[in-house]
Design an enzyme around this catalytic site. Structure first.
Site, mmCIF file in Angstrom:
data_model
loop_
_atom_site.group_PDB
_atom_site.id
_atom_site.type_symbol
_atom_site.label_atom_id
_atom_site.label_comp_id
_atom_site.label_asym_id
_atom_site.label_seq_id
_atom_site.Cartn_x
_atom_site.Cartn_y
_atom_site.Cartn_z
ATOM 1 N NE ARG A 127 -3.025 0.203 3.003
ATOM 2 C CZ ARG A 127 -4.324 0.155 3.286
ATOM 3 N NH1 ARG A 127 -5.030 1.243 3.283
ATOM 4 N NH2 ARG A 127 -4.889 -0.971 3.596
ATOM 5 C CB THR A 128 3.602 2.454 2.203
ATOM 6 O OG1 THR A 128 2.840 2.242 3.375
ATOM 7 C CG2 THR A 128 4.417 3.707 2.358
ATOM 8 C CG HIS A 150 4.915 5.496 8.098
ATOM 9 N ND1 HIS A 150 5.264 6.090 6.911
ATOM 10 C CD2 HIS A 150 4.046 4.518 7.767
ATOM 11 C CE1 HIS A 150 4.628 5.475 5.924
ATOM 12 N NE2 HIS A 150 3.889 4.516 6.421
ATOM 13 C CE LYS A 173 20.669 -11.992 -7.153
ATOM 14 N NZ LYS A 173 20.587 -11.254 -8.413
ATOM 15 N NE ARG A 195 7.430 1.005 5.038
ATOM 16 C CZ ARG A 195 6.199 0.611 5.359
ATOM 17 N NH1 ARG A 195 6.004 -0.534 5.967
ATOM 18 N NH2 ARG A 195 5.178 1.367 5.101
#
Lengths: 342, 182
Positions: free
Chosen positions: A65-66, A145, A93, A115
């Site tokens: 969503r974000t 946030h 990796k 994020r």
């Protein structure tokens, strides 16, 4: 005091956390967002501000969503958008965060939306990038946030314009919620006189009172006469260990039902940052009810993110920016040898 | 310099706009659009003189300016509000001072994102000269040629009365001062 989020002239340079941002900047973001609400209501939902710029969504932690709302916001500003789910690519990796970032800088990215599950990750990247690149924190661990906090206060301001005369309650898992921290900072900075947090003791961080909030452990007492109810999601995936007896038990004591909603002011609004756990923290009839502004929050979230990107993306001449990037990104010997070959 | 009275300039452009709106071919499909802030004040005054209702809206155009990369967004933006259908309308775009033409370009670009107008007419209180684009106002209250370091501002007092003020940015004087030190 040095604030890495502001440039020498006091303008927004990165958006990492609402903590420490002056009221002037918060109001500037909210006022700018008003302009973008109108853009989304037109047939052509696009303005040319970030034409030719590249926005990189770097998601070390999944959040569909974000990421989607940032992507829509950037595209409505005419930017090119690249989405990287790093969890599923290079980091698995063995690449370090800074190597990932350096590679994107070499691809001439102009803005990073980050994020990460670790608190401070966006801050770390912001300290590393050259001057012409801005970083937006899209959630770091339990820390912050900021765009969610801003869109919540923007929503409140739209429904309850007199911020100096409001009683706001945050209900639920404050302990694991970076949204709650960002909201509390935004609300107190904008002059909301009474912010309450309502939660069981196990879901409250110690010393939360120091943030200027009133603490309640009883939902009914806490909801009395509030103007705004912000439900927080019960962060199942963040809970290691038994902090609660069960989801059903939680709903019984801290779930918002029609009956408990009646304790708030009759015109109180109900908010939720999403995704909702219906029947855990909020009853479906409340989530879909007439006092719910949960979907407008999503709509305003795009306008607020557009405002933040628009404020970060301008005010620097393109010539200087390109020069700065080449100057800091590549060793001069490399550039001169390239010239020699030509 | 003796500045003209903005109230009488407003009467002049109002009369011209009313004449244009009296044309039966245009009247039914015309609309007024004011550019924030001065153009909106002027538009509201013109609207109050109209006997019939006409669609109108406001534009800021900040999101379409060509100096965004250098200057960023200005501090106080006003939301644009075009609630009518722009498609096939004869739009009269209203601004206070016409200078480089860049604001007009930005406003036209924004307008086209709402639809395809049949025509756009630009009405301004004052054309101060110095257009940098092939854009010129059709309805003008007064033409006053100003120097680049001069800035003409329209303001509105609490009673709604319009005022003009001229400011001179003293660049040449500072240069002279520097020169005398050398």
């Amino acid at each position: 005091m040095y604030n890495p989020q502001l440039d020498a002239d006091g303008n927004l340079k990165h958006l990492l956390t609402i903590e420490g941002l002056p009221k002037r900047i918060l109001n500037q973001i909210l006022d700018t967002a008003e302009t973008f609400v109108g853009v989304a209501e037109r047939d052509i939902k696009k303005v040319p501000l970030l034409r030719g710029k590249t926005v990189c969504n770097i998601f070390f932690e999944n959040s569909t969503r974000t990421r989607t709302t940032f992507e829509i916001a950037a595209k409505r500003l005419s930017a090119d958008v690249i989405n990287l789910n790093v969890g599923t690519s290079s980091q698995s990796k063995g690449e370090t965060i800074l190597d990932t970032v350096d590679n994107l800088i070499a691809m001439h990215a102009d803005m990073f939306v980050v994020r990460h599950a670790q608190s401070g990750a966006a801050h770390f990247i912001a300290q590393h990038v050259p001057d012409n690149i801005s970083v937006i924190n899209a959630g770091d661990g339990r820390h912050a946030h900021p765009t969610q906090g801003l869109l919540d206060v923007f929503t409140i301001r739209r429904y309850k314009p007199d911020m100096h005369n409001l009683r706001v309650a945050l209900v639920g898992d404050v302990l694991h919620s970076r949204v709650a921290r960002s909201e509390i900072h935004a609300l107190t900075t904008l002059g909301v006189p009474e912010v309450r947090v309502i939660a069981p003791k196990t879901l409250l961080p110690t010393g939360i009172e120091k943030m200027g909030v009133q603490v309640f452990h009883d939902l009914k007492a806490g909801l009395k006469d509030v103007d705004v109810i912000m439900m927080l999601r019960l962060q199942n995936e963040r809970m290691n260990g038994a902090m609660l007896p069960s989801a059903q038990e939680y709903f019984k004591t801290f779930g918002l039902t029609q009956e408990k909603l009646k304790l708030a002011k009759p015109d109180a609004i109900v908010m939720h940052p999403g995704p909702m756990n219906r029947g855990v923290e909020i009853d479906s009839s409340v989530a879909d009810g007439s006092q719910s502004v949960i979907l407008p929050q999503v709509t305003y979230g795009i306008a607020v993110r557009m405002a933040v990107m628009a404020l970060l993306g301008g005010g620097q001449s393109a010539g200087t920016a390109a020069g700065g990037l080449l100057g800091s990104g590549f060793p001069s010997s490399l550039q001169s040898s390239a010239g020699g070959t030509a | 310099m003796q500045l003209p009275n903005p109230e009488s300039l407003l009467s002049d452009i109002s009369a011209k706009i009313l004449t244009q709106l009296a044309n039966p071919d245009l009247a039914e499909s015309s609309a007024l659009v004011g550019i924030h802030s001065g153009g909106v004040w002027l538009m509201q005054r013109i609207l109050s003189q109209l006997k019939t209702e006409i669609p109108y809206g406001t534009l800021d155009a900040a999101l379409y300016r060509d100096d965004y990369a250098q200057r960023g967004l200005k501090a106080e933006m006003q939301p644009s509000n075009i609630a009518f259908n722009v498609q096939d309308k004869h739009i009269i775009l209203i601004d206070d001072i016409f200078y480089t033409g860049r604001t007009t370009r930005a406003a036209m670009n924004e307008l086209f994102d709402y639809g395809r107008p049949a025509s756009i007419t630009l009405a301004v209180l004052i054309n101060r000269g110095g257009s940098q684009l092939p854009i010129a106002p059709q309805i003008v209250g007064a033409e006053i040629l100003l120097k680049p370091n001069e800035s003409l501002q329209l303001s509105q007092d609490t009673k709604g009365k319009l005022h003009l003020s001229l400011e001179t940015d003293d660049v040449s004087a500072t240069d002279d001062l520097k020169a005398s030190h050398v």
